[in-house]
Design a protein around this motif. Sequence first.
Motif, PDB file in Angstrom:
ATOM      1  N   GLU A 196       0.642  -1.335  -0.066  1.00 26.81           N
ATOM      2  CA  GLU A 196       0.077   0.171   0.142  1.00 26.81           C
ATOM      3  C   GLU A 196       0.838   1.416   0.009  1.00 26.81           C
ATOM      4  O   GLU A 196       0.507   2.266  -0.642  1.00 26.81           O
ATOM      5  CB  GLU A 196      -0.817  -0.165   1.224  1.00 26.81           C
ATOM      6  CG  GLU A 196      -2.224  -0.547   0.900  1.00 26.81           C
ATOM      7  CD  GLU A 196      -3.186  -0.345  -0.272  1.00 26.81           C
ATOM      8  OE1 GLU A 196      -3.543   0.691  -0.138  1.00 26.81           O
ATOM      9  OE2 GLU A 196      -2.996  -1.267  -1.126  1.00 26.81           O
ATOM     10  N   ILE A 197       1.904   1.128   0.750  1.00 28.88           N
ATOM     11  CA  ILE A 197       2.887   2.494   0.717  1.00 28.88           C
ATOM     12  C   ILE A 197       3.515   2.629  -0.744  1.00 28.88           C
ATOM     13  O   ILE A 197       3.505   3.906  -0.973  1.00 28.88           O
ATOM     14  CB  ILE A 197       4.073   2.056   1.732  1.00 28.88           C
ATOM     15  CG1 ILE A 197       3.693   2.215   3.266  1.00 28.88           C
ATOM     16  CG2 ILE A 197       5.064   3.240   1.479  1.00 28.88           C
ATOM     17  CD1 ILE A 197       4.526   1.950   4.147  1.00 28.88           C
ATOM     18  N   HIS A 198       3.642   1.454  -1.529  1.00 27.67           N
ATOM     19  CA  HIS A 198       4.220   1.647  -2.801  1.00 27.67           C
ATOM     20  C   HIS A 198       2.946   2.262  -3.677  1.00 27.67           C
ATOM     21  O   HIS A 198       3.349   2.743  -4.650  1.00 27.67           O
ATOM     22  CB  HIS A 198       4.848   0.161  -3.238  1.00 27.67           C
ATOM     23  CG  HIS A 198       6.022   0.096  -2.549  1.00 27.67           C
ATOM     24  ND1 HIS A 198       7.199   0.659  -2.326  1.00 27.67           N
ATOM     25  CD2 HIS A 198       6.604  -1.297  -2.160  1.00 27.67           C
ATOM     26  CE1 HIS A 198       8.267  -0.019  -1.827  1.00 27.67           C
ATOM     27  NE2 HIS A 198       7.790  -1.123  -1.395  1.00 27.67           N
ATOM     28  N   THR A 204       4.431   1.347  -9.147  1.00 29.48           N
ATOM     29  CA  THR A 204       3.429   0.098  -9.464  1.00 29.48           C
ATOM     30  C   THR A 204       4.214  -1.211  -9.400  1.00 29.48           C
ATOM     31  O   THR A 204       3.624  -2.124  -8.995  1.00 29.48           O
ATOM     32  CB  THR A 204       2.808   0.533 -10.988  1.00 29.48           C
ATOM     33  OG1 THR A 204       2.305   1.815 -10.778  1.00 29.48           O
ATOM     34  CG2 THR A 204       1.903  -0.544 -11.373  1.00 29.48           C
ATOM     35  N   THR A 205       5.549  -1.109  -9.911  1.00 31.17           N
ATOM     36  CA  THR A 205       6.228  -2.369  -9.991  1.00 31.17           C
ATOM     37  C   THR A 205       6.251  -3.045  -8.655  1.00 31.17           C
ATOM     38  O   THR A 205       6.291  -4.169  -8.553  1.00 31.17           O
ATOM     39  CB  THR A 205       7.677  -2.038 -10.497  1.00 31.17           C
ATOM     40  OG1 THR A 205       7.316  -1.483 -11.875  1.00 31.17           O
ATOM     41  CG2 THR A 205       8.280  -3.347 -10.466  1.00 31.17           C
ATOM     42  N   VAL A 208       3.053  -4.195  -7.122  1.00 33.34           N
ATOM     43  CA  VAL A 208       2.509  -5.474  -7.969  1.00 33.34           C
ATOM     44  C   VAL A 208       3.496  -6.609  -7.335  1.00 33.34           C
ATOM     45  O   VAL A 208       2.879  -7.614  -7.070  1.00 33.34           O
ATOM     46  CB  VAL A 208       2.812  -5.372  -9.354  1.00 33.34           C
ATOM     47  CG1 VAL A 208       2.231  -6.656  -9.892  1.00 33.34           C
ATOM     48  CG2 VAL A 208       1.685  -4.409  -9.937  1.00 33.34           C
ATOM     49  N   ARG A 209       4.698  -6.373  -6.838  1.00 36.90           N
ATOM     50  CA  ARG A 209       5.320  -7.552  -6.519  1.00 36.90           C
ATOM     51  C   ARG A 209       5.030  -7.819  -4.902  1.00 36.90           C
ATOM     52  O   ARG A 209       4.978  -8.988  -4.728  1.00 36.90           O
ATOM     53  CB  ARG A 209       6.864  -7.175  -6.398  1.00 36.90           C
ATOM     54  CG  ARG A 209       7.844  -8.134  -6.106  1.00 36.90           C
ATOM     55  CD  ARG A 209       9.275  -7.341  -6.003  1.00 36.90           C
ATOM     56  NE  ARG A 209       9.699  -6.427  -7.385  1.00 36.90           N
ATOM     57  CZ  ARG A 209      10.418  -5.946  -7.405  1.00 36.90           C
ATOM     58  NH1 ARG A 209      11.277  -5.573  -6.326  1.00 36.90           N
ATOM     59  NH2 ARG A 209      10.742  -5.140  -8.527  1.00 36.90           N
ATOM     60  N   CYS A 210       4.589  -6.773  -4.195  1.00 33.71           N
ATOM     61  CA  CYS A 210       3.976  -7.065  -2.881  1.00 33.71           C
ATOM     62  C   CYS A 210       2.626  -8.021  -3.048  1.00 33.71           C
ATOM     63  O   CYS A 210       2.523  -8.905  -2.356  1.00 33.71           O
ATOM     64  CB  CYS A 210       3.889  -5.773  -2.153  1.00 33.71           C
ATOM     65  SG  CYS A 210       5.381  -5.173  -1.597  1.00 33.71           S
ATOM     66  N   LEU A 211       1.860  -7.500  -3.823  1.00 35.23           N
ATOM     67  CA  LEU A 211       0.520  -8.207  -4.026  1.00 35.23           C
ATOM     68  C   LEU A 211       0.881  -9.753  -4.404  1.00 35.23           C
ATOM     69  O   LEU A 211       0.138 -10.429  -3.964  1.00 35.23           O
ATOM     70  CB  LEU A 211      -0.436  -7.737  -5.117  1.00 35.23           C
ATOM     71  CG  LEU A 211      -0.940  -6.028  -4.797  1.00 35.23           C
ATOM     72  CD1 LEU A 211      -1.697  -5.664  -6.075  1.00 35.23           C
ATOM     73  CD2 LEU A 211      -1.702  -6.474  -3.254  1.00 35.23           C
ATOM     74  N   GLU A 212       1.926  -9.886  -5.327  1.00 32.71           N
ATOM     75  CA  GLU A 212       2.430 -11.347  -5.832  1.00 32.71           C
ATOM     76  C   GLU A 212       2.665 -12.003  -4.403  1.00 32.71           C
ATOM     77  O   GLU A 212       2.381 -13.538  -4.514  1.00 32.71           O
ATOM     78  CB  GLU A 212       3.505 -11.276  -6.873  1.00 32.71           C
ATOM     79  CG  GLU A 212       2.696 -10.811  -8.224  1.00 32.71           C
ATOM     80  CD  GLU A 212       3.816 -10.619  -9.233  1.00 32.71           C
ATOM     81  OE1 GLU A 212       4.844 -10.550  -9.092  1.00 32.71           O
ATOM     82  OE2 GLU A 212       3.269 -10.463 -10.497  1.00 32.71           O
ATOM     83  N   HIS A 213       3.538 -11.661  -3.559  1.00 31.72           N
ATOM     84  CA  HIS A 213       4.119 -12.056  -2.407  1.00 31.72           C
ATOM     85  C   HIS A 213       2.953 -12.507  -1.565  1.00 31.72           C
ATOM     86  O   HIS A 213       2.954 -13.652  -0.917  1.00 31.72           O
ATOM     87  CB  HIS A 213       5.003 -11.218  -1.788  1.00 31.72           C
ATOM     88  CG  HIS A 213       5.949 -11.801  -0.671  1.00 31.72           C
ATOM     89  ND1 HIS A 213       6.494 -10.894   0.164  1.00 31.72           N
ATOM     90  CD2 HIS A 213       6.055 -13.220  -0.359  1.00 31.72           C
ATOM     91  CE1 HIS A 213       7.221 -12.003   0.944  1.00 31.72           C
ATOM     92  NE2 HIS A 213       7.033 -13.227   0.550  1.00 31.72           N
ATOM     93  N   VAL A 214       1.799 -11.612  -1.599  1.00 32.40           N
ATOM     94  CA  VAL A 214       0.829 -11.773  -0.543  1.00 32.40           C
ATOM     95  C   VAL A 214       0.302 -13.120  -1.031  1.00 32.40           C
ATOM     96  O   VAL A 214      -0.248 -14.273  -0.419  1.00 32.40           O
ATOM     97  CB  VAL A 214      -0.279 -10.757  -0.439  1.00 32.40           C
ATOM     98  CG1 VAL A 214      -1.442 -11.083   0.215  1.00 32.40           C
ATOM     99  CG2 VAL A 214       0.443  -9.654   0.234  1.00 32.40           C
TER     100      VAL A 214
END
Length: 214
Positions: A196-198, A204-205, A208-214
């Motif tokens: 969310e901070i990003h 955006t990159t 998206v990487r954090c969402l993929e990690h989740v």
Amino acid sequence: MSISDGNYEEAIALLTKGLKQSLSFDCCTCYSLQSCFLIREEREEEEEQDYSMDCYSSIDKNDDDCYGFVYRKALRVNMSSSIEQQMHYYTGSTLRVIIVFNLALAYHLKAIATSIITATAAAPTSTSSTTTTTTTKLLQQSLHLYMLAYRLHTEYEEQQQQQQQESTSTTSTSLFNSDNLGNLRFVMIISNNIGEIHRISNDTTKHVRCLEHV
């Protein structure tokens, strides 16, 4: 309590003091965050409410639209357990992760509150520009602390696993034991909040990487 009441300055001051004091504690061999989540669920069942994931609008969007979720609940030490259990689980390693996470959360929520003030300003002013700069700094501090909490969590978890493997040849590898579930939940929470901070920083990159990690 300070975080729940929105007294973020007080929370940051108290947690910073607590973090300095926790550095004098020796890290214990046992590490677990699961009971922190269990005590939260018990409280939420009693209150019959759950505000742990709150929706908030982006600064430049309509108030009716929801664009992100932030886990807003501070971790609490499970005080319902015995003194022996508290000392076993919370002295050193677990306590340190709890404090660092809560400190990151306090900075994060303060940044959100500050951004809302900026968004409601009638017109751009030098004050609103200063507030935007302050928000950015708060988000960077929060991001640094979230990453520190994640790193400490990973290190302590690896140390515990290594000690368990050395002490017994029949160590359980089940993904669904209570400690593993607590660890997974903690990683998901941190990954979400960092994402969310990003997102609000327009990276955006990394979002998206954090969402993929989740």
